[in-house]
Design an enzyme around this catalytic site. Structure first.
Site, PDB file in Angstrom:
ATOM      1  N   SER A 136      64.829  39.656  43.287  1.00 26.06           N
ATOM      2  CA  SER A 136      63.968  38.483  43.398  1.00 26.06           C
ATOM      3  C   SER A 136      62.656  38.782  42.686  1.00 26.06           C
ATOM      4  CB  SER A 136      63.679  38.176  44.866  1.00 26.06           C
ATOM      5  OG  SER A 136      62.734  37.144  44.949  1.00 26.06           O
ATOM      6  N   LYS A 162      66.820  36.243  40.595  1.00 29.70           N
ATOM      7  CA  LYS A 162      66.219  35.099  41.321  1.00 29.70           C
ATOM      8  C   LYS A 162      64.774  34.985  40.888  1.00 29.70           C
ATOM      9  CE  LYS A 162      64.689  34.451  46.105  1.00 29.70           C
ATOM     10  NZ  LYS A 162      65.123  34.563  47.524  1.00 29.70           N
ATOM     11  N   LYS A 164      61.137  32.589  41.175  1.00 27.14           N
ATOM     12  CA  LYS A 164      60.429  31.590  41.971  1.00 27.14           C
ATOM     13  C   LYS A 164      60.080  30.433  41.050  1.00 27.14           C
ATOM     14  CE  LYS A 164      60.078  34.318  45.424  1.00 27.14           C
ATOM     15  NZ  LYS A 164      61.202  33.934  46.244  1.00 27.14           N
ATOM     16  N   ASP A 189      64.209  29.909  43.406  1.00 29.65           N
ATOM     17  CA  ASP A 189      63.770  29.720  44.795  1.00 29.65           C
ATOM     18  C   ASP A 189      62.465  28.935  44.771  1.00 29.65           C
ATOM     19  OD1 ASP A 189      63.124  31.934  47.656  1.00 29.65           O
ATOM     20  OD2 ASP A 189      63.071  29.760  47.427  1.00 29.65           O
ATOM     21  N   GLU A 214      67.283  27.379  45.703  1.00 29.65           N
ATOM     22  CA  GLU A 214      67.012  27.768  47.088  1.00 29.65           C
ATOM     23  C   GLU A 214      65.837  26.973  47.639  1.00 29.65           C
ATOM     24  OE1 GLU A 214      66.359  31.970  47.469  1.00 29.65           O
ATOM     25  OE2 GLU A 214      65.937  31.851  49.608  1.00 29.65           O
ATOM     26  N   ASP A 239      67.197  28.348  53.119  1.00 31.93           N
ATOM     27  CA  ASP A 239      66.596  29.584  53.644  1.00 31.93           C
ATOM     28  C   ASP A 239      65.744  29.167  54.847  1.00 31.93           C
ATOM     29  OD1 ASP A 239      64.294  32.028  52.069  1.00 31.93           O
ATOM     30  OD2 ASP A 239      64.813  31.690  54.151  1.00 31.93           O
ATOM     31  N   LYS A 263      68.749  35.523  56.647  1.00 36.05           N
ATOM     32  CA  LYS A 263      67.727  36.560  56.847  1.00 36.05           C
ATOM     33  C   LYS A 263      67.726  36.893  58.331  1.00 36.05           C
ATOM     34  CE  LYS A 263      64.628  35.232  53.085  1.00 36.05           C
ATOM     35  NZ  LYS A 263      63.262  34.730  52.736  1.00 36.05           N
ATOM     36  N   GLY A 291      65.838  38.666  51.442  1.00 34.61           N
ATOM     37  CA  GLY A 291      64.912  39.769  51.691  1.00 34.61           C
ATOM     38  C   GLY A 291      63.561  39.259  52.149  1.00 34.61           C
TER      39      GLY A 291
HETATM   40  O1  LIG Z   1      62.578  41.052  49.664  1.00 27.21           O
HETATM   41  C1  LIG Z   1      62.773  40.660  48.499  1.00 27.21           C
HETATM   42  O2  LIG Z   1      62.908  41.409  47.534  1.00 27.21           O
HETATM   43  C2  LIG Z   1      62.827  39.184  48.230  1.00 27.21           C
HETATM   44  C3  LIG Z   1      61.686  38.488  48.872  1.00 27.21           C
HETATM   45  C4  LIG Z   1      61.719  37.035  48.569  1.00 27.21           C
HETATM   46  O3  LIG Z   1      62.227  36.609  47.545  1.00 27.21           O
HETATM   47  C5  LIG Z   1      61.128  36.134  49.514  1.00 27.21           C
HETATM   48  C6  LIG Z   1      60.499  36.575  50.626  1.00 27.21           C
HETATM   49  C7  LIG Z   1      59.748  35.670  51.430  1.00 27.21           C
HETATM   50  C8  LIG Z   1      59.524  34.419  51.004  1.00 27.21           C
HETATM   51  C9  LIG Z   1      59.868  34.078  49.632  1.00 27.21           C
HETATM   52  O4  LIG Z   1      58.903  34.514  48.725  1.00 27.21           O
HETATM   53  C10 LIG Z   1      61.185  34.689  49.191  1.00 27.21           C
HETATM   54  C11 LIG Z   1      62.325  33.958  49.819  1.00 27.21           C
HETATM   55  O5  LIG Z   1      62.090  32.847  50.303  1.00 27.21           O
HETATM   56  O6  LIG Z   1      63.482  34.422  49.775  1.00 27.21           O
HETATM   57 MG   LIG Z   2      63.840  31.890  49.955  1.00 27.51          MG
END
Ligand SMILES: O=C(O)CCC(=O)C1=CC=C[C@@H](O)[C@@H]1C(=O)O
Ligand SMILES: [Mg+2]
Length: 378
Positions: A136, A162, A164, A189, A214, A239, A263, A291
């Protein structure tokens, strides 16, 4: 299983680089780790994924500390727990606060697996001995920097990229990425940055053959997502909207989503995560493990969960070195050509790197069954 001692550590770890999402940017991670000990001296570990401020959900490090200290620890001490599946039941009269509940429940799952000489993956019913992982990537102000970052992770063999997105950083960015990486499995995402009125813009993302979009809409919504999904070719993945098996059932029945990002903290623990996994498998809804920028403790729980059979899409469990100069576990989580080998040691399968654990501990609270908390500020 009698839990005789619980230790809560307030942790402070500096990430290698700032992490930016549609909510904002941070680089320092303040979070909680919890150690549960039994009458035989075994230790189980759990991690709170609540952030310092309530930007991802309403929970924070401080609300978790309050819930764990004042409600969850007394319940654990009062009960003889035969199986970790009982823990979510013991906590069920307390509303929400899923990340707090998950922190305690996760430590008890680890403890249970160790006592029964099993890996956590085996205790959960996992079937894989290695898992595919994606990566991500946060928002980059300079798209050329983003392209370089993506190229590096593609080179390392991560199975899915992934990125953002947010208004003004979406179609343009995806078009440049797709031009550079036409065949790499890619997803976006949005972290709830869009509304139904943005439907024409979101439909433009169909051009890029993404594996999913996402959480495009509000973090508590399944109705508008049900209106959006039929308008898109690209599958929606939820999510933030999904906190339980019941949320999952409603979203699937409404047609709000075709993929679920599970999660562990968001859904209240491993037992509920397994229930969501099993329901989605019956409904032919693929799942993957999201994550929350965890330390190695949370990463280890994510790896164990991802061994379940319906985790058929690469998740966000990157290697320890993605975020940390030094992790609190030994060995660290290593990704090789986009795979993590599931550890064979009992429980979460990783030992504690005590030197790093103590270095990053700001404060530790100790609870014992016959005593009140004894704090050791550090
Ligand atoms: O833990 C990782 O490597 C991924 C973290 C991640 O993408 C996210 C963590 C928390 C919020 C968001 O930014 C995003 C998610 O929504 O999945
Ligand atoms: Mg997410």
């Amino acid at each position: 299983m009698k839990i005789t001692e619980i230790r809560i550590r307030k942790m402070k770890m500096m990430m290698k680089k700032p992490f930016t999402t549609s909510f904002g940017t941070f680089q320092e991670k303040d979070f909680l780790l919890l150690e549960a000990k039994d009458e035989l001296g075994n230790s189980g570990w759990g991690e709170s994924v609540a952030f310092h401020s309530p930007w991802y959900s309403e929970e924070t490090l401080e609300t978790n500390m309050h819930m764990i200290k004042d409600f969850l620890v007394p319940i654990v001490f009062e009960n003889d727990i035969r199986h970790p599946d009982e823990v979510s039941e013991l906590f069920s009269h307390l509303r929400k606060n899923n990340m707090a509940k998950s922190t305690v429940e996760g430590a008890i799952w680890d403890l249970y697996a160790k006592r029964n000489k099993m890996t956590l993956a085996e205790a959960l019913g996992g079937t894989r001995n290695k898992i595919e992982v994606g990566i991500s990537i946060g928002i980059h102000e300079d798209v050329n920097e983003l392209i370089d970052t993506v190229a590096g992770f593609v080179e390392e063999g991560y199975k899915r990229i992934k990125v953002k997105i947010k208004p003004g950083y979406d179609v343009n960015v995806m078009r440049e990425l797709r031009a550079k990486f036409p065949d790499v499995p890619m997803m976006a995402d949005a972290n709830s940055a869009y509304r139904l009125k943005d439907i024409d813009l979101l439909k433009q993302l169909d051009e890029f053959n993404l594996t999913m979009i996402e959480q495009p809409l509000a973090s508590d919504d399944i109705i508008d997502h049900a209106k959006l999904q039929p308008e898109l070719v690209t599958p929606i993945c939820l999510d933030e909207s999904i906190h339980s098996l019941e949320d999952t059932r409603k979203a699937v029945e409404l047609g709000s989503t075709k993929i679920i990002n599970i999660k562990i903290g968001r859904v209240g623990g491993l037992t509920e995560a397994k229930k969501i996994h099993d329901y989605c498998m019956e409904q032919s809804i693929p799942v993957w493990c999201g994550g929350m920028l965890e330390s190695g403790i949370g990463r280890a729980h994510n790896i164990a969960l991802t061994t379940l059979p319906n985790f058929i899409l690469p998740g966000d469990t990157a290697g320890s070195s993605r975020y940390w100069e030094e992790d609190v576990i030994s060995p660290e989580v290593i990704v090789e050509d986009g795979y993590i080998t599931v550890p064979e040691a009992y429980g979460i399968g990783y030992s504690i790197n005590q030197k790093a654990m103590d270095k990053f501990t700001v404060e530790e609270l100790i609870f014992r069954t016959q005593q009140t908390a004894a704090g050791t500020g550090q």
